[in-house]
Each structure stands twice: as structure tokens, then as C-alpha cells.
Design an enzyme around this catalytic site. Structure first.
Site, short mmCIF file in Angstrom:
data_model
loop_
_atom_site.label_atom_id
_atom_site.label_comp_id
_atom_site.label_asym_id
_atom_site.label_seq_id
_atom_site.Cartn_x
_atom_site.Cartn_y
_atom_site.Cartn_z
N CYS A 56 0.82 -1.21 0.00
CA CYS A 56 0.00 0.00 0.00
C CYS A 56 0.86 1.26 0.00
O CYS A 56 0.41 2.33 -0.39
CB CYS A 56 -0.94 0.01 1.21
SG CYS A 56 -0.11 -0.10 2.80
N ASP A 116 7.20 -0.18 11.26
CA ASP A 116 6.22 -1.16 10.78
C ASP A 116 6.97 -2.23 10.00
O ASP A 116 7.52 -1.97 8.93
CB ASP A 116 5.21 -0.45 9.87
CG ASP A 116 4.05 -1.38 9.47
OD1 ASP A 116 4.17 -2.59 9.71
OD2 ASP A 116 3.05 -0.87 8.94
N PHE A 117 7.02 -3.44 10.56
CA PHE A 117 7.84 -4.50 9.98
C PHE A 117 7.07 -5.41 9.01
O PHE A 117 7.59 -6.44 8.60
CB PHE A 117 8.48 -5.35 11.09
CG PHE A 117 9.66 -4.68 11.74
CD1 PHE A 117 10.93 -4.82 11.20
CD2 PHE A 117 9.50 -3.90 12.86
CE1 PHE A 117 12.02 -4.20 11.78
CE2 PHE A 117 10.58 -3.27 13.46
CZ PHE A 117 11.85 -3.43 12.92
N GLN A 122 6.65 -8.78 2.95
CA GLN A 122 6.43 -8.55 1.53
C GLN A 122 7.71 -8.80 0.73
O GLN A 122 7.68 -9.35 -0.38
CB GLN A 122 5.95 -7.11 1.30
CG GLN A 122 4.63 -6.78 1.96
CD GLN A 122 3.45 -7.36 1.19
OE1 GLN A 122 3.60 -7.84 0.08
NE2 GLN A 122 2.27 -7.29 1.78
N ILE A 195 -4.61 -6.84 5.92
CA ILE A 195 -4.96 -5.65 6.72
C ILE A 195 -6.38 -5.80 7.27
O ILE A 195 -6.66 -5.46 8.41
CB ILE A 195 -4.83 -4.36 5.90
CG1 ILE A 195 -3.34 -4.09 5.59
CG2 ILE A 195 -5.41 -3.18 6.65
CD1 ILE A 195 -3.11 -2.87 4.73
#
Length: 421
Positions: A56, A116-117, A122, A195
Site C-alpha cells: 500500500c 512497521d515490519f 512482503q 490488513i
């Protein structure tokens, strides 16, 4: 496309939240099918290994090529993005800058929400996909493993990821602040993406709401998610009816086009819509409805709180770990880059040794040299190449010029030697 024989460089090209809005990022985003198509075309063009990430917050392509335009063209061809737009907002990084960038991205230091890991997951997925398609070799494998190592160390040795801060958590924070008596309101979750699932879990945990309905195009996936949480599953065909009943609509589908528009919203009471999808899955025309409030990922990512302020204190410590692991990788890379030349030099010296021994045997009337003499000459060759290797390690800034001189003096054909062996 014909690839020239000029030296290839390692490039990172992409777009991210730093310079592209949500819609633009959506245009350049890549589905799994598009990633595979891009990878296979890169393979046909002679690119030997590639890594693609599309989240995102960013879409990026990493590979060794003669010129970055090759990667930019591939990205534009397989996404909805255009070259003109990329030239305005895209970025291109080369060699060590590209390597440093992937370390920052993979360790959460370049994330829209610091620490934010989720991005490292990804990167792993992109790596495994490329490997499955035969587009991973030694360089990429070593690089990704180093990034994973740095990410793990930063996560365990610092508190940069402490506190509950993620897009999913930010979504729930927003809902709780925006909607009074949230535990009594109806909530509809459309889509079962990662998410969406995380948001669902956070909603149950923080709102104690038992009026949550889950809808997904694939009913079976919705049932699997519902099995983990206390939510009610409805059929996809019930979507307009359930929207009419709900107070909060959370959209987290993986569609490439909007799945929610004003045409399917028929209600007079207030409706809060959170679009957690990339590309956006909610048509902007819903904002034409007076009772609708639309919130997207960029808005949610701007939510800052004490947790994020606390995390910033650990940036220096995290960067120190990043540099340590990156330096180890660069050292390996340096050794790897001059190893073929050293092997070719050693082979040349061995060939000269064999030729000289043969000439001396002829002069000495076919007298065979004893093993001790051969061993001594072997040790001399080893010392020469060993000293050269140490010099290159200790003087990396002089490595290229030194190797160029050696290639010229000894007339080394490194490519031919590597092919023969």
C-alpha cells in the site's frame, strides 16, 4: 530487447508514499499475476535476477541492468502507471544507494509508520516468488538474507517496533474516536486481505463489539476468517443490504478496481467508510453522499501518537545495526566481485608454472622435477594471489583500478575462464 555487454549496475526503481499520493501508488501497484508477468519478461530480456515489492505504501523493482530505463519500462508496461508520471514522482537508486535503500525499507526505517515490519514479509514473498520463477542468484539471495537479518536484529535489540502501531491498529483508533458507543454499532468488513483480518482482530479486541459482519467474494475464505473470530458471515450478494444496516464499513479487498460506489449505498443515517485497499477499492463518488465520510490509508497513516514519538528515540540504534549488517554484506560483495579475477590470475600462473616445468625438463634431458620443487612453486603462487586478495580487501577504493592493471598485464580473459570452469 537486446542487452548490451556494458557493465551492469544494481538499481532500485519505484514509487512510494514519500512522493506519490494514494491514487498514483495504486496506478503503479502490481497484482501477483502482474508481478509474475513482469518477472518472466525481465527473464526474456536477459535480466538474471529480480526482486519486486508492491504494498500500500510503495512499488519497487530491484535488479542488475545496463540502464534503469529497462526496469522503469517494465514497471509501466505491467502496471497502470505511465513513463511521464514516473519521471515526475518516481525514483532511481544505483549500486550502494540502492543497497542502502532496501536495507532501510526492510528494517521499517523507511515505512510510513516508523517501525512497521510488515514490509519485510512482503520482501520475503517477492524473493520466494522470484526464486520459484528462476530469477534469484547468489547476489540477491545474500542481499535479502542480510536485510532479513538486520530486520530481526533491529526488532529484537531495539524498541523501534514497540507499542501497537500499524495501519490496522490506526484504523481501530480512528473508529473508536470517530464513533460514539462503538460497541453498540454495526460494523461491516468487506474483504479478507491481511490488513482486513488484522483490523477485524483489533476491532474485537478493543471495541468488545459483537455486531461485526464479514463479507467476501469467496464465501469459503470469509468462513475461514470467521472461524478465528466472533463474527457473522454473509453472502456477497447481501452486500447492499448489509451496507444499509451498518454504521461502519471497512473495505479491504484485493480488487484492482473500485468495489464500492455510491450506487450501492442506500441509507439516510451516517456511514463511516475506511478504504484499506491498494489500489483504492472505494470510488471517490461516495463522498457525494452527504451522510458518508470516507477515510483512506494516507489519512490513517498520518495518525501520530506517543507510541510513534517514543519509537523515534531508537532510530540511531537501529541505524547502527543496519550499517553493521550492511557493511558485512558489502564486504562479501567486494570479495565476490574480485574473486573471478583472482581465480583467473591463479589459473594463468599455474599454466605458466606447468609450461616452465615442461621447458626445464626438456633442457635437463627429461629429468622430472621432484614434488618438493612443485610444492614450493605452488606455495609461491598461493602467496602472490593471497597477498593480492588481502590488498584488495584492505583497499576497496583501489580494487577496480588494481584489477584493471592485473587483467592488462597478465592478459586475463575472466569471462572465458569462468565459462570453462
Amino acid at each position: 530487447m537486446e542487452v548490451s555487454n556494458t557493465k551492469k549496475h544494481f538499481y532500485a526503481i519505484g514509487v512510494s508514499y514519500l512522493n506519490a499520493d494514494l491514487k498514483t501508488r495504486g496506478d503503479f501497484s502490481l497484482s501477483l499475476t502482474q508481478k509474475d508477468s513482469l518477472t518472466l519478461e525481465a527473464k526474456r530480456e536477459g535480466i538474471e535476477e529480480i526482486l519486486i515489492t508492491s504494498t500500500c505504501n510503495r512499488t519497487e523493482v530491484y535488479a542488475h541492468v545496463n540502464h534503469p530505463i529497462q526496469l522503469i519500462n517494465l514497471l509501466c508496461k505491467h502496471s497502470q502507471g505511465t513513463l511521464a508520471v514516473f519521471n515526475e514522482i518516481g525514483y532511481t537508486l544505483k549500486d550502494q544507494a540502492a543497497i542502502h535503500h532496501i536495507f532501510k525499507v526492510g528494517t521499517g526505517l523507511d515505512s510510513q509508520i516508523l517501525g512497521d515490519f510488515e514490509i519485510i514479509g512482503q520482501i520475503k514473498q517477492g524473493f520466494f516468488r522470484s526464486k520459484k520463477l528462476g530469477m534469484v542468484q547468489g547476489f540477491m539471495e545474500r542481499l535479502v538474507n542480510a536485510v532479513i537479518q538486520a530486520s530481526k536484529r533491529i526488532k529484537t535489540e531495539t524498541k523501534i517496533s514497540s507499542g501497537a502501531t500499524s495501519v490496522a491498529f490506526a484504523s481501530v483508533q480512528y473508529i473508536i474516536k470517530a464513533i460514539e458507543n462503538i460497541s453498540e454499532k454495526n460494523i461491516l468488513l468487506f474483504g479478507t486481505g491481511k490488513i482486513g483480518r488484522n483490523t477485524c482482530e483489533n476491532l474485537i479486541k478493543h471495541t468488545e463489539n459483537d455486531h461485526i459482519v464479514l463479507i467476501n467474494r469467496t464465501h469459503e475464505k470469509a468462513k475461514n476468517v470467521a472461524g478465528k473470530f466472533n463474527v457473522l458471515v454473509k453472502e456477497y450478494g447481501d452486500l447492499p443490504t448489509e451496507i444499509r444496516k451498518t454504521d461502519v464499513l471497512i473495505v479491504a479487498t484485493g480488487a484492482q478496481q473500485p468495489t464500492i460506489s455510491k450506487d450501492i449505498i442506500h441509507k439516510d443515517s451516517p456511514l463511516l467508510i475506511l478504504d484499506l485497499s491498494i489500489p483504492s477499492n472505494v470510488n471517490a463518488n461516495v463522498e457525494e453522499l452527504e451522510q458518508v465520510t470516507l477515510i483512506n490509508l494516507d489519512t490513517l497513516s498520518q495518525i501520530t501518537n506517543k507510541t510513534l514519538e517514543d519509537r523515534r528515540k531508537y532510530i540511531p540504534q537501529a541505524e547502527e545495526i543496519l550499517e553493521e549488517v550492511k557493511d558485512e554484506f558489502l564486504q562479501w560483495l567486494g570479495h565476490r566481485q574480485f574473486a573471478p579475477a583472482l581465480r583467473a590470475l591463479k589459473a594463468k600462473l599455474k599454466a605458466q608454472q606447468a609450461s616452465e616445468i615442461k621447458n626445464q625438463e626438456k633442457k635437463e634431458n627429461h629429468c622430472v622435477f621432484n614434488s618438493a620443487t612443485v610444492t614450493i612453486s605452488d606455495q609461491i603462487i598461493q602467496k602472490i594471489t593471497g597477498q593480492l586478495a588481502n590488498y584488495l580487501k584492505e583497499n576497496p577504493q583501489k580494487a577496480n583500478s588494481t584489477l584493471d592493471v592485473i587483467k592488462e598485464v597478465f592478459q586475463l580473459d575472466i569471462k572465458a575462464h569462468e565459462k570453462a570452469n
